[in-house]
Write a protein that holds these residues in place. Structure first.
Motif, PDB file in Angstrom:
ATOM      1  N   SER A   1      24.895  55.442  69.038  1.00 25.20           N
ATOM      2  CA  SER A   1      25.836  54.579  68.320  1.00 25.20           C
ATOM      3  C   SER A   1      26.035  53.268  69.095  1.00 25.20           C
ATOM      4  CB  SER A   1      27.193  55.275  68.169  1.00 25.20           C
ATOM      5  OG  SER A   1      28.175  54.320  67.837  1.00 25.20           O
TER       6      SER A   1
ATOM      7  N   VAL B   1      29.667  52.576  70.043  1.00 23.55           N
ATOM      8  CA  VAL B   1      30.169  53.316  71.211  1.00 23.55           C
ATOM      9  C   VAL B   1      29.614  52.693  72.491  1.00 23.55           C
ATOM     10  CG1 VAL B   1      30.105  55.524  72.428  1.00 23.55           C
ATOM     11  CG2 VAL B   1      30.579  55.471  69.978  1.00 23.55           C
TER      12      VAL B   1
ATOM     13  N   THR C   1      31.480  63.862  70.707  1.00 22.04           N
ATOM     14  CA  THR C   1      32.521  64.372  69.805  1.00 22.04           C
ATOM     15  C   THR C   1      32.618  65.899  69.935  1.00 22.04           C
ATOM     16  OG1 THR C   1      30.870  64.535  68.064  1.00 22.04           O
ATOM     17  CG2 THR C   1      32.235  62.556  68.082  1.00 22.04           C
TER      18      THR C   1
ATOM     19  N   GLU D   1      28.344  49.761  60.576  1.00 20.25           N
ATOM     20  CA  GLU D   1      28.294  49.615  62.036  1.00 20.25           C
ATOM     21  C   GLU D   1      28.244  48.145  62.469  1.00 20.25           C
ATOM     22  OE1 GLU D   1      25.167  51.508  64.497  1.00 20.25           O
ATOM     23  OE2 GLU D   1      26.901  52.006  65.755  1.00 20.25           O
TER      24      GLU D   1
ATOM     25  N   GLN E   1      35.680  53.401  68.100  1.00 18.85           N
ATOM     26  CA  GLN E   1      34.694  54.484  68.250  1.00 18.85           C
ATOM     27  C   GLN E   1      34.663  55.363  67.003  1.00 18.85           C
ATOM     28  OE1 GLN E   1      35.305  56.451  72.204  1.00 18.85           O
ATOM     29  NE2 GLN E   1      36.595  54.644  72.536  1.00 18.85           N
ATOM     30  N   PHE E   2      35.584  55.082  66.071  1.00 16.85           N
ATOM     31  CA  PHE E   2      35.672  55.962  64.901  1.00 16.85           C
ATOM     32  C   PHE E   2      34.587  55.713  63.872  1.00 16.85           C
ATOM     33  CE2 PHE E   2      39.387  57.591  66.736  1.00 16.85           C
ATOM     34  CZ  PHE E   2      39.556  58.835  66.159  1.00 16.85           C
ATOM     35  N   HIS E   3      33.830  54.633  64.009  1.00 18.23           N
ATOM     36  CA  HIS E   3      32.681  54.500  63.132  1.00 18.23           C
ATOM     37  C   HIS E   3      31.720  55.627  63.438  1.00 18.23           C
ATOM     38  CE1 HIS E   3      28.579  53.301  62.120  1.00 18.23           C
ATOM     39  NE2 HIS E   3      29.168  52.882  61.001  1.00 18.23           N
ATOM     40  N   ASP E   4      31.476  55.810  64.730  1.00 14.31           N
ATOM     41  CA  ASP E   4      30.536  56.855  65.162  1.00 14.31           C
ATOM     42  C   ASP E   4      31.058  58.244  64.762  1.00 14.31           C
ATOM     43  OD1 ASP E   4      28.386  58.049  66.667  1.00 14.31           O
ATOM     44  OD2 ASP E   4      29.842  58.450  68.266  1.00 14.31           O
ATOM     45  N   ILE E   5      32.358  58.457  64.952  1.00 19.01           N
ATOM     46  CA  ILE E   5      32.945  59.775  64.694  1.00 19.01           C
ATOM     47  C   ILE E   5      32.914  60.110  63.196  1.00 19.01           C
ATOM     48  CG2 ILE E   5      35.124  61.066  64.807  1.00 19.01           C
ATOM     49  CD1 ILE E   5      35.666  59.432  67.441  1.00 19.01           C
TER      50      ILE E   5
ATOM     51  N   ARG F   1      31.095  58.653  60.921  1.00 24.82           N
ATOM     52  CA  ARG F   1      29.692  58.679  60.471  1.00 24.82           C
ATOM     53  C   ARG F   1      29.117  60.084  60.649  1.00 24.82           C
ATOM     54  NH1 ARG F   1      25.243  58.798  63.362  1.00 24.82           N
ATOM     55  NH2 ARG F   1      26.347  58.249  65.272  1.00 24.82           N
ATOM     56  N   GLN F   2      29.388  60.678  61.822  1.00 23.06           N
ATOM     57  CA  GLN F   2      28.876  62.022  62.098  1.00 23.06           C
ATOM     58  C   GLN F   2      29.464  63.031  61.101  1.00 23.06           C
ATOM     59  OE1 GLN F   2      28.707  63.497  66.169  1.00 23.06           O
ATOM     60  NE2 GLN F   2      28.966  61.395  66.897  1.00 23.06           N
TER      61      GLN F   2
END
Lengths: 120, 607
Positions: free
Chosen positions: A11, A14, A83, B41, B249-253, B255-256
């Protein structure tokens, strides 16, 4: 000159936040998009690695194993930033050679506290 | 797979129709899910870059603000105050020396002696008058004696000449004495004036220094309060920036989380295809598959809604954090502007407190210059007094000479009278008178000489003080040091004034920029709309499936759904799956939760 820390994460956002946090604290940062990229960019100047777990090409666990296989990086701190919070996964990470585990989202002061503790 | 194939495989037409519809809807649903979060993103990266710029600007302002409070810190101002007090103490000592209080008593002594001298000169005049009269008598007696008194004509001339000489000397001494007395009176007046000036100057210095020190103390308190207030604003800004880092960082979270739903739906599609494949394993009935689809769609709908809520919450939280940074910087600008206003003398004065101190020191310096000029003028008068006294010293010899001359004349008169015999008896009386006069003159000359010596002795005090003033009162050096202090103060004042304005303006500007950035955040609405639409489609599938297999699994998760628990990577996904968390709880888990004073190593596990 500050110590160099590698951040490995698929990411970009991140990586951006890890890099921002560490650079503000005076560290140099090398970014890698996955485990494979991380191995390619790993040089002697890297003092610590912060890696994600789930990544394409080479995941965090396998990446750590391969890093630990190199004598030069046998003892550098490797933190998993993911995560994932399951105990089993943490055990896998520990077995692979991770030094610690931080669950996303991280807070800057939290990440810096870990880095400062391990790079003391 | 064609619909006709499905119809051929599935016995129930309604179930066959649903499975065909579900297959058609699942694939585009996966596409829509992947389009909702992943492509955002780039926007998150832009926000991240904006956050870095904001943080950079905030750090620049913080650095300036810290420098500003450092300039007016207690240490800096205390050190300045101590230096100022030390310089002005030295200056007061110099002023005391310059005023020379002992000069006054010396001058009083001189004037008293001059008054005595005046009286003695009066007596001297009487002697001159007698001499003159004796000269006339000698001349008359000489004429009466005729040829026998021819030598007395010369004696009469000598007596006359002596009386004129003494008169001249007496007048000179008298004139010098009066001039000296006038000078001494002027010097005394100046000395008194200087003492008054010195007292005034010292009092003024004392009160101004006190006022300046009080002003410095006020400034120091203000600076301390500003430092604390800024510290709080800076902590607020840093805390909000830290929280914003978490939000991004919540885009990554999310997205997952959405990718996991996509994966589940892709797997469902494969499952349907396997179920419908020719020669299929009949271990699962059509309705069992439909029942699983109902519970899976319900589960994934909850996951999508939770992901949507977390995404919205993260972006909203990011906006709130930006507003928090803006408020902190706006507050910082206000604090600085307030102190800038308070730092002015008397509130609305256009002059800053430091400028007030500068003006006060400049006033003191001006008073000192004027005082020193007075001291120099007084020194010149003192020199003149001393010079006049020295000149008067020369009279001493003349006065002594006069005494000796009178004695000589008296002796000469006695001798001549004796030579003349009986005819010169009257001359003998005159000689006797001259002799008596000689004795009186001797006494007067001694008294005048003594007075002149006394005046000369007093002049030494004046001369010494005058020399000491010139040698020791290096006011210019002290003024130069004060000048350096004032220059330093001017520089601090200029720097703080500029910095106050800069920090205040920069704080306001960055607050405006951040607010604009925060107000422009809208992407989460579109993401929420897209995810909500996907969740609605999942709900629709779930309802259709539930209608076909109403009993389902009797309210329990099927073993297949249970097995999916191990596929999640996030605790929140597992909580939703287990039904112990809902979307609201999930949202609460996001970066919006602003931590108070926590151990930074909380949530960190070191092996």
């Amino acid at each position: 000159m500050g110590k160099t820390i590698m951040t490995v994460d698929d990411s970009a956002s991140v990586r951006q936040m890890v890099s921002f946090t560490l650079k503000n604290a005076g560290y140099d940062v090398v970014e890698a998009v996955d485990g494979k990229d991380g191995l390619a960019k790993l040089t002697g100047s890297v003092s610590m690695i912060i890696t994600d777990l789930n990544m394409p090409n080479l995941d965090g666990i396998e990446f750590i194993k391969q890093v630990r296989a190199k004598a030069q990086f046998k003892f550098i701190p490797i933190i998993m930033l993911t995560t994932e919070s399951q105990a089993g996964k943490k055990q896998d990470g520990k077995a692979a050679g991770a030094t610690g585990w931080v669950v996303k989202p991280f807070k800057p002061e939290q990440l810096l506290a870990v880095v400062q503790k391990l790079l003391r | 797979m064609e619909d006709s194939t499905i119809q051929a495989v599935v016995n129930d037409a309604e179930v066959a129709s649903f499975l065909a519809r579900a297959r058609k809807e699942a694939a585009p649903l996966c596409v829509d899910l992947s389009k909702a979060v992943t492509p955002r993103e780039a926007e998150f990266l832009e926000l991240g870059a904006a956050l870095q710029r904001v943080a950079g600007t905030v750090e620049d302002i913080v650095e300036q603000a810290e420098f500003l409070t450092g300039l007016t810190s207690r240490d800096a101002l205390d050190s300045f105050g101590a230096e100022l007090t030390q310089e002005l103490d030295r200056m007061q000592a110099l002023l005391l020396l310059a005023a020379g209080a002992e000069n006054e008593s010396a001058l009083m002594s001189i004037r008293a002696t001059l008054a005595q001298l005046g009286e003695q000169l009066g007596s001297f005049k009487r002697i001159v008058k007698h001499l003159h009269m004796l000269g006339i008598s000698t001349r008359i007696e000489s004429a009466r004696l005729g040829a026998d008194g021819s030598g007395f004509g010369t004696l009469a001339d000598d007596v006359e000449k002596l009386s004129v000489a003494i008169g001249r000397q007496s007048d000179s001494i008298s004139k010098q004495s009066q001039a000296l007395d006038a000078l001494a009176a002027t010097a005394m007046e100046q000395a008194r004036h200087m003492l008054e000036s010195q007292r005034r100057c010292t009092d003024e210095m004392g009160s101004q220094v006190q006022r300046n020190l009080e002003t410095l103390l006020q400034l120091s308190h203000m600076s301390q309060e500003l430092s604390q207030a800024l510290g709080e604003r800076i902590r607020q800004a840093h805390h909000n920036i830290g929280q914003a880092v978490s939000s991004l960082q919540f885009h990554d979270i999310t997205r997952q989380q959405v990718e996991h739903v996509e994966q589940a739906m892709t797997d469902l599609l494969e499952m349907i295809d396997e179920h419908l494949a020719p020669g299929r394993d009949a271990a699962e009935t059509d309705l069992e598959l439909v029942a699983f689809m109902a519970e899976l769609c319900a589960m994934e709908s909850r996951q999508v809604r939770a992901a949507s809520d977390r995404f919205v919450d993260a972006v909203t939280s990011f906006g709130d954090r930006l507003h928090g940074v803006a408020a902190a910087m706006d507050g910082l600008a206000d604090e600085v502007a307030l102190v800038r206003q308070d730092a002015r003398v008397g509130g609305g004065s256009p002059r800053t407190a430091l400028q007030g101190i500068e003006a006060s020191i400049n006033n003191i310096m001006q008073s000192i210059r004027e005082f020193v000029a007075q001291g120099e003028a007084k020194g010149e008068v003192m020199d003149r007094v001393a010079g006049t006294i020295q000149e008067m010293g020369a009279f001493l010899e003349d006065v002594e000479e006069v005494g000796a001359s009178i004695e000589l004349i008296a002796l000469n008169a006695s001798v001549k009278a004796a030579h003349t015999g009986d005819k010169g008896k009257a001359m003998g009386v005159l000689a006797q008178s001259i002799q008596s006069l000689s004795h009186a003159a001797r006494l007067q000359t001694e008294a005048i000489a003594k007075a002149l010596s006394g005046v000369a002795a007093s002049s030494e005090v004046l001369r010494t003080n005058s020399a000491r003033f010139r040698e020791e009162v290096h006011v210019e050096e002290a003024l130069a040091r004060l000048g350096v202090l004032v220059k330093g103060l001017t520089s601090i004042d200029a720097e703080t004034t500029a910095l106050f304005a800069e920090v205040s303006a920069a704080g306001k500007a960055v607050a405006r920029d951040i607010t604009t950035l925060a107000n422009g955040l809208t992407m989460h609405h579109e993401v929420a709309r897209q995810l909500s639409a996907s969740a609605a489609r999942l709900d629709s599938l779930q309802q259709q499936a539930a209608a076909l297999a109403p009993g389902g699994h009797a309210g329990m998760h099927s073993a297949r759904l249970e097995s999916m628990l191990g596929r999640y990577t996030m605790e929140i996904e597992r909580q939703i799956h287990l039904g112990i968390a809902n979307a609201d709880a999930a949202a609460g888990d996001s970066a919006a939760s602003a931590g108070g004073e926590e151990d930074p190593l909380d949530g960190v596990e070191l092996f």
